[in-house]
Design a protein around this motif. Structure first.
Motif, PDB file in Angstrom:
ATOM      1  N   TYR A   1      -3.791  -7.582   5.620  1.00 55.13           N
ATOM      2  CA  TYR A   1      -3.645  -6.128   5.627  1.00 55.13           C
ATOM      3  C   TYR A   1      -3.794  -5.546   7.031  1.00 55.13           C
ATOM      4  O   TYR A   1      -3.302  -4.455   7.299  1.00 55.13           O
TER       5      TYR A   1
ATOM      6  N   ALA B   1       5.546  -3.875   3.879  1.00 57.48           N
ATOM      7  CA  ALA B   1       5.422  -3.700   2.426  1.00 57.48           C
ATOM      8  C   ALA B   1       5.665  -5.026   1.705  1.00 57.48           C
ATOM      9  O   ALA B   1       4.966  -5.355   0.742  1.00 57.48           O
TER      10      ALA B   1
ATOM     11  N   ALA C   1       2.626  -7.106   2.032  1.00 55.65           N
ATOM     12  CA  ALA C   1       1.589  -6.622   1.116  1.00 55.65           C
ATOM     13  C   ALA C   1       1.835  -7.132  -0.300  1.00 55.65           C
ATOM     14  O   ALA C   1       0.885  -7.502  -1.001  1.00 55.65           O
TER      15      ALA C   1
ATOM     16  N   TRP D   1       3.698  -1.343  -3.375  1.00 58.16           N
ATOM     17  CA  TRP D   1       4.307  -2.056  -2.252  1.00 58.16           C
ATOM     18  C   TRP D   1       5.712  -2.541  -2.583  1.00 58.16           C
ATOM     19  O   TRP D   1       6.592  -2.524  -1.721  1.00 58.16           O
TER      20      TRP D   1
END
Length: 156
Positions: A34, A94, A97, A138
């Motif tokens: 992250y 994204a 993630a 995400w």
């Protein structure tokens, strides 16, 4: 016979503890990942990455405490983790993630399968659900469809 499975095939606390350690390892990777997700997002879009980072840190710390109560050592953090692909844009962030959430989901499913104590099973269910909720957001940000996974954490 494996050391952590009783003669009758019933899982025991050793099996559960091993699965808890695997979740800690997945949570370490998510926390590290992250940082990359957030760095690749525009400043005004970093809120969900920061919230996910905090959620993963919090649950990792809860798991470490649970392992300590059992007298078990948690899996240590790695100094770094290999990214599955270059993260050069917000869409890449994204997508990373999603990979992170799917990774922790798989670890939570394994714990759910291996758990013997009801509070551990309840934690696994709650965190599996939380990971899928984050993954939905995400997947949407990455332009992936479908945005939901009917069986999160299981091989597709």
């Amino acid at each position: 016979m494996a050391d952590d499975v009783a003669d009758d095939g019933v899982r025991d606390e050793g099996t559960e503890t091993a699965a808890l350690r695997a979740v800690v390892a997945a949570e370490h990777a998510a926390v590290w990942g992250y940082g990359t997700v957030g760095a690749a997002l525009p400043e005004d879009a970093r809120g969900p990455a920061a919230a996910a980072d905090t959620a993963h840190r919090d649950v990792r710390d809860r798991l470490v405490a649970l392992l300590a109560e059992r007298g078990a050592d948690p899996v240590p953090r790695e100094p770094g983790y290999a990214l599955p692909f270059p993260v050069l844009s917000a869409v890449d962030a994204a997508t990373l993630a999603v990979v992170l959430e799917e990774g922790v989901s798989a670890a939570w499913v394994r714990l759910l399968d291996q758990s013997v104590q009801p509070p551990v099973r309840e934690l696994a269910v709650a965190e599996l659900g939380a990971a899928e909720v984050r993954a939905v957001g995400w997947r949407s940000a990455a332009g992936r469809t479908p945005v939901t996974d009917p069986l999160p954490g299981l091989p597709g």
